[in-house]
Motif scaffolding. Sequence first.
Motif, PDB file in Angstrom:
ATOM      1  N   VAL A 182      -7.593  -4.596  42.738  1.00 55.93           N
ATOM      2  CA  VAL A 182      -7.183  -3.717  43.826  1.00 55.93           C
ATOM      3  C   VAL A 182      -6.631  -4.584  44.950  1.00 55.93           C
ATOM      4  O   VAL A 182      -7.190  -5.631  45.280  1.00 55.93           O
ATOM      5  CB  VAL A 182      -8.372  -2.864  44.321  1.00 55.93           C
ATOM      6  N   ASN A 183      -5.502  -4.171  45.502  1.00 52.89           N
ATOM      7  CA  ASN A 183      -4.853  -4.900  46.591  1.00 52.89           C
ATOM      8  C   ASN A 183      -4.992  -4.118  47.889  1.00 52.89           C
ATOM      9  O   ASN A 183      -4.826  -2.885  47.890  1.00 52.89           O
ATOM     10  CB  ASN A 183      -3.375  -5.140  46.289  1.00 52.89           C
ATOM     11  N   PHE A 184      -5.265  -4.806  48.972  1.00 57.91           N
ATOM     12  CA  PHE A 184      -5.377  -4.137  50.270  1.00 57.91           C
ATOM     13  C   PHE A 184      -4.865  -5.078  51.349  1.00 57.91           C
ATOM     14  O   PHE A 184      -4.949  -6.300  51.234  1.00 57.91           O
ATOM     15  CB  PHE A 184      -6.819  -3.700  50.559  1.00 57.91           C
TER      16      PHE A 184
ATOM     17  N   CYS B 140     -11.875 -12.631  44.535  1.00 57.50           N
ATOM     18  CA  CYS B 140     -10.907 -12.247  45.571  1.00 57.50           C
ATOM     19  C   CYS B 140      -9.957 -13.418  45.839  1.00 57.50           C
ATOM     20  O   CYS B 140     -10.338 -14.583  45.764  1.00 57.50           O
ATOM     21  CB  CYS B 140     -11.604 -11.851  46.866  1.00 57.50           C
ATOM     22  N   SER B 141      -8.718 -13.084  46.177  1.00 56.66           N
ATOM     23  CA  SER B 141      -7.719 -14.106  46.476  1.00 56.66           C
ATOM     24  C   SER B 141      -6.701 -13.561  47.465  1.00 56.66           C
ATOM     25  O   SER B 141      -6.592 -12.337  47.653  1.00 56.66           O
ATOM     26  CB  SER B 141      -7.014 -14.559  45.192  1.00 56.66           C
ATOM     27  N   VAL B 142      -5.957 -14.468  48.081  1.00 58.56           N
ATOM     28  CA  VAL B 142      -4.893 -14.100  49.020  1.00 58.56           C
ATOM     29  C   VAL B 142      -3.585 -13.991  48.251  1.00 58.56           C
ATOM     30  O   VAL B 142      -3.140 -14.952  47.620  1.00 58.56           O
ATOM     31  CB  VAL B 142      -4.776 -15.146  50.147  1.00 58.56           C
ATOM     32  N   LEU B 143      -2.952 -12.825  48.311  1.00 59.74           N
ATOM     33  CA  LEU B 143      -1.665 -12.631  47.638  1.00 59.74           C
ATOM     34  C   LEU B 143      -0.507 -13.116  48.499  1.00 59.74           C
ATOM     35  O   LEU B 143       0.366 -13.860  48.057  1.00 59.74           O
ATOM     36  CB  LEU B 143      -1.463 -11.160  47.278  1.00 59.74           C
ATOM     37  N   GLU B 144      -0.491 -12.685  49.736  1.00 64.19           N
ATOM     38  CA  GLU B 144       0.551 -13.096  50.671  1.00 64.19           C
ATOM     39  C   GLU B 144       0.050 -12.917  52.091  1.00 64.19           C
ATOM     40  O   GLU B 144      -0.900 -12.158  52.343  1.00 64.19           O
ATOM     41  CB  GLU B 144       1.839 -12.300  50.452  1.00 64.19           C
TER      42      GLU B 144
ATOM     43  N   CYS C 189      -8.623  -8.182  44.884  1.00 68.13           N
ATOM     44  CA  CYS C 189      -9.985  -8.358  44.370  1.00 68.13           C
ATOM     45  C   CYS C 189     -10.156  -7.566  43.076  1.00 68.13           C
ATOM     46  O   CYS C 189      -9.533  -6.516  42.886  1.00 68.13           O
ATOM     47  CB  CYS C 189     -11.026  -7.900  45.386  1.00 68.13           C
ATOM     48  N   VAL C 190     -11.004  -8.079  42.216  1.00 70.63           N
ATOM     49  CA  VAL C 190     -11.235  -7.432  40.912  1.00 70.63           C
ATOM     50  C   VAL C 190     -12.446  -6.503  40.952  1.00 70.63           C
ATOM     51  O   VAL C 190     -12.910  -6.041  39.911  1.00 70.63           O
ATOM     52  CB  VAL C 190     -11.429  -8.498  39.814  1.00 70.63           C
TER      53      VAL C 190
ATOM     54  N   PHE D 179     -15.300  -5.923  52.461  1.00 70.26           N
ATOM     55  CA  PHE D 179     -14.375  -7.061  52.516  1.00 70.26           C
ATOM     56  C   PHE D 179     -14.063  -7.461  53.954  1.00 70.26           C
ATOM     57  O   PHE D 179     -14.229  -6.679  54.889  1.00 70.26           O
ATOM     58  CB  PHE D 179     -13.057  -6.716  51.802  1.00 70.26           C
ATOM     59  N   ALA D 180     -13.535  -8.673  54.068  1.00 63.39           N
ATOM     60  CA  ALA D 180     -13.060  -9.172  55.356  1.00 63.39           C
ATOM     61  C   ALA D 180     -12.150 -10.370  55.091  1.00 63.39           C
ATOM     62  O   ALA D 180     -12.041 -10.854  53.959  1.00 63.39           O
ATOM     63  CB  ALA D 180     -14.214  -9.568  56.268  1.00 63.39           C
TER      64      ALA D 180
END
Length: 210
Positions: A46-48, A77-81, A91-92, A97-98
């Motif tokens: 999921v992207n947010f 969790c990881s940074v996409l952009e 995040c999977v 989150f923060a």
Amino acid sequence: MSFNTMENLLKPDFFNTSNDTIKTMMSTVISATLPKTTNTKLTKPVNFTLKHIREFDPSGSLSCVYWNISEWIVDGCSVLETNSSYTVCSCVHLSTFALIMQTSRPPESDSLLDLLNLVCVIVGLVFFSLALLTFALCQWSPGVNNVARINICISLLLAHLLFLLTQQFLNLIRPLQYTSGYLCVIGYTVALVVVTLSVGLLPEGYGSEQ
């Protein structure tokens, strides 16, 4: 759900890393849940998008984190952009989150070196003041013009005085080495332009008759 003041409770210091860095909460704390899927791995991540609530430091490192019982962790969790205003996290799983930014700690000030700088600047002020008085009040030869020497002494005296008065400001910008480099380049370039124009427009104004 977005919790506007939750970052005051779930502080970034709860993000344990091996590096000794300054941790800053860069977003509000949000929570995403679905029935029977909380903290369960999703088939697709999921992207947010999180809006930055503080000024972004380009030299800092951003981490998308989630709350796990008593600490912030990055697992899954990881940074996409990212840009100066927003960061997209992926995040999977769903959770709370923060966004946390890590920056390097500034080097500790050396009190002995600061004292030595202060003493050297004060001594420089004293000797430049004496040199200025000497050139202004004493005239050894009518053919020697002391105007240039007097102006050099005034410039160096003001430079030392400015350094003394802005020592605290210089300590603040000392970690920004690139800023100090730009200041040196600007200082020498402006002086070079002024001298070049002066020599070109009034070459007889430099030097003395002898």
